[in-house]
Design a protein around this motif. Structure first.
Motif, PDB file in Angstrom:
ATOM      1  N   TYR A   1       0.915  -1.246  -0.150  1.00  0.00           N
ATOM      2  CA  TYR A   1      -0.187  -0.022   0.157  1.00  0.00           C
ATOM      3  C   TYR A   1       0.940   1.124  -0.060  1.00  0.00           C
ATOM      4  O   TYR A   1       1.653   1.473   0.834  1.00  0.00           O
TER       5      TYR A   1
ATOM      6  N   TYR B   1       8.426  -3.038  -3.598  1.00  0.00           N
ATOM      7  CA  TYR B   1       8.004  -3.977  -4.457  1.00  0.00           C
ATOM      8  C   TYR B   1       9.312  -4.854  -4.929  1.00  0.00           C
ATOM      9  O   TYR B   1       8.875  -6.257  -5.036  1.00  0.00           O
TER      10      TYR B   1
ATOM     11  N   LEU C   1      -0.420  -7.837  -5.258  1.00  0.00           N
ATOM     12  CA  LEU C   1      -1.287  -6.628  -5.386  1.00  0.00           C
ATOM     13  C   LEU C   1      -0.664  -5.144  -4.810  1.00  0.00           C
ATOM     14  O   LEU C   1      -0.082  -5.201  -3.735  1.00  0.00           O
ATOM     15  N   ILE C   2      -0.765  -3.993  -5.582  1.00  0.00           N
ATOM     16  CA  ILE C   2      -0.219  -2.887  -5.262  1.00  0.00           C
ATOM     17  C   ILE C   2      -1.586  -1.865  -5.272  1.00  0.00           C
ATOM     18  O   ILE C   2      -2.126  -1.715  -6.258  1.00  0.00           O
TER      19      ILE C   2
ATOM     20  N   THR D   1      -1.980   2.012  -4.866  1.00  0.00           N
ATOM     21  CA  THR D   1      -1.118   3.211  -4.962  1.00  0.00           C
ATOM     22  C   THR D   1      -1.892   4.519  -5.177  1.00  0.00           C
ATOM     23  O   THR D   1      -2.614   4.524  -5.989  1.00  0.00           O
TER      24      THR D   1
ATOM     25  N   ILE E   1       3.862   2.938 -11.638  1.00  0.00           N
ATOM     26  CA  ILE E   1       3.361   1.688 -12.272  1.00  0.00           C
ATOM     27  C   ILE E   1       4.011   1.523 -13.884  1.00  0.00           C
ATOM     28  O   ILE E   1       4.271   0.454 -14.139  1.00  0.00           O
TER      29      ILE E   1
ATOM     30  N   ARG F   1       5.554  -1.905 -15.078  1.00  0.00           N
ATOM     31  CA  ARG F   1       4.894  -2.591 -16.169  1.00  0.00           C
ATOM     32  C   ARG F   1       5.908  -2.797 -17.131  1.00  0.00           C
ATOM     33  O   ARG F   1       5.966  -3.644 -18.123  1.00  0.00           O
TER      34      ARG F   1
ATOM     35  N   THR G   1       1.556  -8.574 -11.771  1.00  0.00           N
ATOM     36  CA  THR G   1       0.971  -7.881 -10.558  1.00  0.00           C
ATOM     37  C   THR G   1      -0.092  -7.014 -10.582  1.00  0.00           C
ATOM     38  O   THR G   1      -0.278  -5.939 -11.456  1.00  0.00           O
ATOM     39  N   ARG G   2      -1.304  -7.187 -10.012  1.00  0.00           N
ATOM     40  CA  ARG G   2      -2.353  -6.481  -9.733  1.00  0.00           C
ATOM     41  C   ARG G   2      -2.151  -5.328  -9.292  1.00  0.00           C
ATOM     42  O   ARG G   2      -1.705  -5.089  -8.341  1.00  0.00           O
ATOM     43  N   ILE G   3      -2.776  -4.156  -9.865  1.00  0.00           N
ATOM     44  CA  ILE G   3      -2.620  -2.636  -9.496  1.00  0.00           C
ATOM     45  C   ILE G   3      -3.931  -2.141  -9.031  1.00  0.00           C
ATOM     46  O   ILE G   3      -4.898  -2.098 -10.307  1.00  0.00           O
TER      47      ILE G   3
ATOM     48  N   ILE H   1      -5.489   1.911  -8.047  1.00  0.00           N
ATOM     49  CA  ILE H   1      -5.041   3.237  -7.996  1.00  0.00           C
ATOM     50  C   ILE H   1      -5.880   4.026  -7.141  1.00  0.00           C
ATOM     51  O   ILE H   1      -7.183   3.773  -7.085  1.00  0.00           O
TER      52      ILE H   1
ATOM     53  N   LEU I   1      -5.066  -1.733 -14.861  1.00  0.00           N
ATOM     54  CA  LEU I   1      -5.313  -1.557 -13.463  1.00  0.00           C
ATOM     55  C   LEU I   1      -6.624  -2.620 -13.150  1.00  0.00           C
ATOM     56  O   LEU I   1      -7.399  -2.595 -13.951  1.00  0.00           O
TER      57      LEU I   1
END
Length: 228
Positions: free
Chosen positions: A16, A51, A58-59, A61, A74, A78, A84-86, A88, A106
């Motif tokens: 987070y 990271y 999961l991020i 941000t 991101i 990328r 990795t799931r993101i 925003i 995202l």
């Protein structure tokens, strides 16, 4: 539904990223309760280090953080990581930001303030992204990827045969005892017979690729998964 979601989240790690200390601590208290591991970062630079060190699944941000841009973070991720799931978060509904965010694949765009309902909706979308890619959680450390016929934990990876993969998917999705008759129809074809020896050998090899004590024999009936 909430209990099922929490059980699934408990198999993943989250990072987070938020520059406001109060918000960061409050949201992280929730994330720590749901996820196997929860990490925090106060800016984009700190986030990238976390990271690389922790490889979160999961991020979450913020976009604007003390002059730094979460979208740049991101984009950097990328360049080499599309999995990795993101999610925003932003205090603004800036159309340009939202269009840029869409291009970065995202899971969700949360408009601040982050309420519990908004967060849970986003986390449900995170889990759904795995369900759609046919990835299932066996327990807090083990994942089954049906599309690849692979079971993994933090240390090892096990390749399943086609029959093992089909059987495991049935055990997970039906969440009940799979009877011997169902097993015979699923695993053994018209040209083979499910003898006692064949069954024992199949189960013996199958168990080696699963969490310890996760496959339970219900005497005289069949097999089911447990989360011991």
């Amino acid at each position: 539904m909430q209990e099922i979601l929490i059980n699934k989240l408990n198999a993943f790690r989250v990072l987070y990223v938020e520059d406001e200390k109060g918000i960061r601590e409050n949201i992280n208290e929730i994330l720590e309760h749901y996820f196997k591991e929860s990490y925090t970062a106060k800016n984009a630079s700190d986030a990238y280090i976390k990271y690389v060190q922790n490889k979160p699944d999961l991020i979450i941000t913020d976009i604007q953080m003390n002059g730094e841009n979460g979208l740049d973070l991101i984009r950097k991720i990328r360049e080499s990581d599309s999995k990795t799931r993101i999610i925003i978060t932003s205090a603004h509904t800036d159309l340009d930001y939202m269009l840029q965010a869409t291009e970065l694949h995202l899971i969700k765009y949360i408009i601040k303030p982050i309420t519990h309902d908004k967060l849970m909706t986003a986390l449900e979308a995170f889990i759904k992204s795995y369900d759609e890619s046919k990835i299932y959680s066996l327990n807090e450390k083990w994942i089954f990827d049906f599309s690849k016929s692979v079971v993994t934990n933090n240390e090892e990876e096990f390749n399943l045969t086609k029959k093992e993969s089909l059987f495991l998917k049935q055990l997970i999705t039906k969440n009940r005892i799979i009877t011997y008759e169902e097993m015979e129809n699923l695993i053994w074809d018209e040209d083979s017979v499910m003898t006692a020896n064949a069954m024992r050998l199949f189960i013996k090899n199958f168990r080696k690729k699963l969490p310890l004590k996760s496959l339970k024999n219900i005497q005289g009936t069949g097999y089911r998964l447990t989360r011991e």
